[in-house]
Write a protein that holds these residues in place. Structure first.
Motif, PDB file in Angstrom:
ATOM      1  N   THR A   1       0.755  -1.268  -0.032  1.00  0.00           N
ATOM      2  CA  THR A   1      -0.173  -0.086  -0.131  1.00  0.00           C
ATOM      3  C   THR A   1       0.772   1.266  -0.088  1.00  0.00           C
ATOM      4  OG1 THR A   1      -0.233  -0.033   2.280  1.00  0.00           O
ATOM      5  CG2 THR A   1      -2.033  -0.999   1.147  1.00  0.00           C
ATOM      6  N   VAL A   2       1.945   1.212  -0.615  1.00  0.00           N
ATOM      7  CA  VAL A   2       2.697   2.437  -0.625  1.00  0.00           C
ATOM      8  C   VAL A   2       2.219   3.654  -1.464  1.00  0.00           C
ATOM      9  CG1 VAL A   2       4.124   1.609  -2.616  1.00  0.00           C
ATOM     10  CG2 VAL A   2       5.182   3.136  -1.259  1.00  0.00           C
ATOM     11  N   TYR A   3       1.346   3.101  -2.474  1.00  0.00           N
ATOM     12  CA  TYR A   3       0.438   3.992  -3.151  1.00  0.00           C
ATOM     13  C   TYR A   3      -0.907   3.983  -2.758  1.00  0.00           C
ATOM     14  CZ  TYR A   3      -1.562   6.357  -7.319  1.00  0.00           C
ATOM     15  OH  TYR A   3      -2.109   7.026  -8.270  1.00  0.00           O
ATOM     16  N   PRO A   4      -1.344   4.842  -2.042  1.00  0.00           N
ATOM     17  CA  PRO A   4      -2.449   4.641  -0.818  1.00  0.00           C
ATOM     18  C   PRO A   4      -3.724   4.885  -1.565  1.00  0.00           C
ATOM     19  CG  PRO A   4      -1.576   6.659  -0.288  1.00  0.00           C
ATOM     20  CD  PRO A   4      -0.535   6.110  -1.352  1.00  0.00           C
ATOM     21  N   THR A   5      -4.121   4.429  -2.783  1.00  0.00           N
ATOM     22  CA  THR A   5      -5.201   4.678  -3.619  1.00  0.00           C
ATOM     23  C   THR A   5      -5.373   3.450  -4.727  1.00  0.00           C
ATOM     24  OG1 THR A   5      -6.738   6.266  -4.767  1.00  0.00           O
ATOM     25  CG2 THR A   5      -4.175   6.159  -5.167  1.00  0.00           C
ATOM     26  N   THR A   6      -6.313   3.625  -5.537  1.00  0.00           N
ATOM     27  CA  THR A   6      -6.438   2.693  -6.954  1.00  0.00           C
ATOM     28  C   THR A   6      -5.272   2.965  -7.725  1.00  0.00           C
ATOM     29  OG1 THR A   6      -8.270   3.743  -7.742  1.00  0.00           O
ATOM     30  CG2 THR A   6      -8.725   1.829  -6.281  1.00  0.00           C
ATOM     31  N   PHE A   7      -4.839   1.872  -8.188  1.00  0.00           N
ATOM     32  CA  PHE A   7      -3.928   2.052  -9.318  1.00  0.00           C
ATOM     33  C   PHE A   7      -4.444   1.299 -10.547  1.00  0.00           C
ATOM     34  CE2 PHE A   7      -0.534   0.738 -12.332  1.00  0.00           C
ATOM     35  CZ  PHE A   7       0.143   1.696 -12.537  1.00  0.00           C
ATOM     36  N   GLY A   8      -4.508   2.003 -12.101  1.00  0.00           N
ATOM     37  CA  GLY A   8      -5.012   1.467 -12.890  1.00  0.00           C
ATOM     38  C   GLY A   8      -6.534   1.676 -13.128  1.00  0.00           C
ATOM     39  N   SER A   9      -7.194   2.130 -12.032  1.00  0.00           N
ATOM     40  CA  SER A   9      -8.604   2.641 -12.216  1.00  0.00           C
ATOM     41  C   SER A   9      -8.865   4.001 -11.572  1.00  0.00           C
ATOM     42  CB  SER A   9      -9.559   1.409 -11.677  1.00  0.00           C
ATOM     43  OG  SER A   9      -9.376   1.050 -10.451  1.00  0.00           O
ATOM     44  N   PRO A  10      -8.272   4.956 -11.665  1.00  0.00           N
ATOM     45  CA  PRO A  10      -8.214   6.218 -10.930  1.00  0.00           C
ATOM     46  C   PRO A  10      -9.525   6.800 -10.339  1.00  0.00           C
ATOM     47  CG  PRO A  10      -7.546   6.708 -13.094  1.00  0.00           C
ATOM     48  CD  PRO A  10      -7.642   5.177 -13.139  1.00  0.00           C
ATOM     49  N   LYS A  11      -9.418   7.404  -9.186  1.00  0.00           N
ATOM     50  CA  LYS A  11     -10.763   7.988  -8.795  1.00  0.00           C
ATOM     51  C   LYS A  11     -10.808   9.511  -9.140  1.00  0.00           C
ATOM     52  CE  LYS A  11     -10.793   4.813  -4.885  1.00  0.00           C
ATOM     53  NZ  LYS A  11     -11.024   4.521  -3.372  1.00  0.00           N
ATOM     54  N   SER A  12      -9.819  10.051  -9.619  1.00  0.00           N
ATOM     55  CA  SER A  12      -9.772  11.699  -9.985  1.00  0.00           C
ATOM     56  C   SER A  12      -8.890  11.647 -11.155  1.00  0.00           C
ATOM     57  CB  SER A  12      -9.453  12.236  -8.639  1.00  0.00           C
ATOM     58  OG  SER A  12      -8.221  11.981  -8.437  1.00  0.00           O
ATOM     59  N   ALA A  13      -8.755  12.947 -11.282  1.00  0.00           N
ATOM     60  CA  ALA A  13      -7.702  13.426 -12.574  1.00  0.00           C
ATOM     61  C   ALA A  13      -6.301  13.441 -11.933  1.00  0.00           C
ATOM     62  CB  ALA A  13      -8.032  14.671 -13.120  1.00  0.00           C
TER      63      ALA A  13
END
Length: 525
Positions: free
Chosen positions: A273-285
């Motif tokens: 979880t070093v990148y604390p959001t979704t990868f490949g299906s972004p939630k924002s610009a």
């Protein structure tokens, strides 16, 4: 009851020292149960035996897992006293083998030492398999401190080592009892010596075999980054989400570039979880821009990058590892592994207990769904070779089944991403590392482990640490390992076989023992 408490406390203290996993405390594993076993010998009733087992559960958890109330407080923000109360209540669920062992041992006791010892040891190990413990701990893990003794884990895993320790402790008790009665304890001393020498001999043979095959040329250079950045939610609240992610990525990219200066890398690994959001299906610009930046970094570096983030699918989110592969067109493609065993409650809540009411009471409960596990990811290295990876995420690495399943499918190296920031108390990070290291011994595959707060490590198939980054250190390491394609072990052939086998054998022996006793009682009447 005072005698029970003293015996349990003495054993708990012995195993608290044993849990340092170092010399000379290693020796306590062979005798640490003796004070409590001596109490069981003098317990006259089944109710008293169960009570002695219960007391041992409490003493063991409070001593060996003394850090657990602080970890609960750290995660849930509950008071330390409330967290301690939770630990006291759940202690029998954390170490149920003590109660089962005490009762089964009593039932087998009239049939002599060896029956009692064998049935009891089977019950101990079988219970740990039938009722998996929260931290998958077992006494055999402490033998990791010996490079020779731990090698037998490729036969029966850590549970097999635990079985040996239980038999040795029973023999040690009999030695003490016989000496107190003025009788020679030679056969029991010989039993302990035979157990120790057997493990040492096997370990020496296996080390020699593995060292004879360690000089092959198909080695790869692995870089691991540890940034010591924790509690992303608090960081985002303080800095703002964008700036927090910016800081995390900038730090890991900078450390990665430092690692690349040491040697041309074949593989680069960041933590869970070093990148604390979704990868490949972004939630924002902004998320889409960060995704592109990570892909561009891997492509520019020309190195496959493994890192932890979230994956989304069918309305659910997963704790996941992403395997970025630099592409010929200057971009990057990726494969995904979803964590198979989310940590109970903090990452996943069983459906039976998952309700809006419960979540209002406990807002920190997790929402991730489990993946399938036992997966193999293939990466093409800079020289064109293909590397087959067994991915694990944090809690996955505590259980043999996922690594075994992946290696059976051709995995040549184990890569574990972990977030141990909730367990940085005392020796706990080192213990987690050592439990994970058993996966490499069982499968005889090299093991790369990246954590955000330590301990990050590169581990050989014999369990040795080639390089480490300590707790709360920021840095990077580079080490070369040899992917293993052919080595086989009994654990690979039979799987995690020893626990269920012990449960069946112990149950059969106990039934036969009770039946013989019943027939004798009937004849006497």
């Amino acid at each position: 009851m005072l005698r029970v408490g003293i015996g349990a406390a003495a054993t708990a203290l012995a195993f608290t020292l044993y849990a340092r996993v170092d010399w000379p405390w290693l020796l306590l594993g062979w005798v640490g149960l003796v004070p409590w076993l001596a109490v069981l010998e003098r317990t006259k009733t089944r109710r008293g035996t169960v009570a002695a087992g219960w007391v041992m559960c409490e003493a063991f958890v409070l001593a060996v897992f003394s850090w657990l109330p602080s970890a609960i407080q750290n995660y849930t923000s509950a008071s330390w006293l409330a967290s301690l109360g939770v630990v006291i209540v759940v202690a029998p669920l954390l170490q149920p083998q003590f109660i089962v062992f005490a009762l089964v041992r009593r039932l087998a006791q009239p049939n002599g030492l060896w029956c009692r010892a064998l049935v009891g040891a089977c019950a101990y190990v079988g219970t740990e398999w039938a009722f998996p413990k929260l931290f998958a701990d077992t006494l055999g893990h402490g033998l990791y401190a010996s490079a020779l003794l731990r090698q037998a884990a490729d036969l029966a895993g850590a549970p097999g080592l635990t079985f040996v320790l239980i038999i040795a402790n029973e023999s040690a008790l009999e030695m003490v009892s016989r000496k107190a009665r003025g009788r020679a304890p030679l056969q029991h001393a010989a039993c302990i010596a035979a157990l120790v020498l057997s493990l040492l001999g096997y370990g020496a043979i296996r080390l020699q075999q593995l060292n004879d095959t360690a000089g092959r040329r198909d080695r790869i250079a692995v870089g691991v980054v540890q940034a010591d950045i924790t509690h992303y939610g608090e960081l985002a609240a303080e800095m703002g989400t964008f700036d927090a992610v910016r800081l995390i990525l900038d730090t890991h990219m900078a450390l990665s570039n430092e690692a690349r200066k040491h040697a041309p890398l074949d593989l680069l690994v960041w933590p869970e979880t070093v990148y604390p959001t979704t990868f490949g299906s972004p939630k924002s610009a902004d998320g889409a821009a960060f995704d592109r930046e990570i892909g561009a970094f891997a492509a520019t570096a020309g190195v496959p990058l493994v890192f932890g983030a979230y994956d989304a699918g069918d309305g659910d989110e997963f704790n996941a590892a992403f395997f970025l592969q630099p592409a010929a067109d200057g971009g990057a493609t990726f494969d995904t592994y979803r964590k198979a065993s989310p940590f109970p409650l903090t990452e996943r809540v069983p459906a039976l207990f998952d309700s809006q009411t419960v979540r209002r009471w406990l807002p920190w409960l997790g929402t991730w769904k489990p993946g399938t596990g036992g997966q193999v990811i293939s990466l093409v290295l800079r020289d064109g070779r293909t590397l087959r990876v067994a991915p694990l995420i944090c809690y996955d690495a505590l259980f043999p089944r996922y690594a075994i399943a992946a290696v059976r499918q051709g995995a040549e190296i184990i890569v574990t991403l972990s977030n141990d920031s909730w367990f940085t108390f005392g020796n706990t990070p080192r213990l987690i590392l050592m439990v994970s290291a058993f996966r490499g011994i069982e499968t005889r595959r090299p093991h790369v482990r990246a954590t955000n707060t330590g301990v990050s490590a590169v581990i050989t198939p014999t369990g040795d640490f080639l390089a480490t980054i300590g707790v709360h250190e920021r840095g990077q390491l580079v080490a070369t390992v040899t992917p293993e394609r052919t080595a086989s072990t009994l654990m690979l052939l039979w799987g995690d076989w020893f626990g269920p086998t012990a449960l069946v054998v112990g149950s059969v022996l106990l039934v036969v023992t009770l039946a013989k006793r019943g027939r004798r009682a009937g004849s006497a009447s």
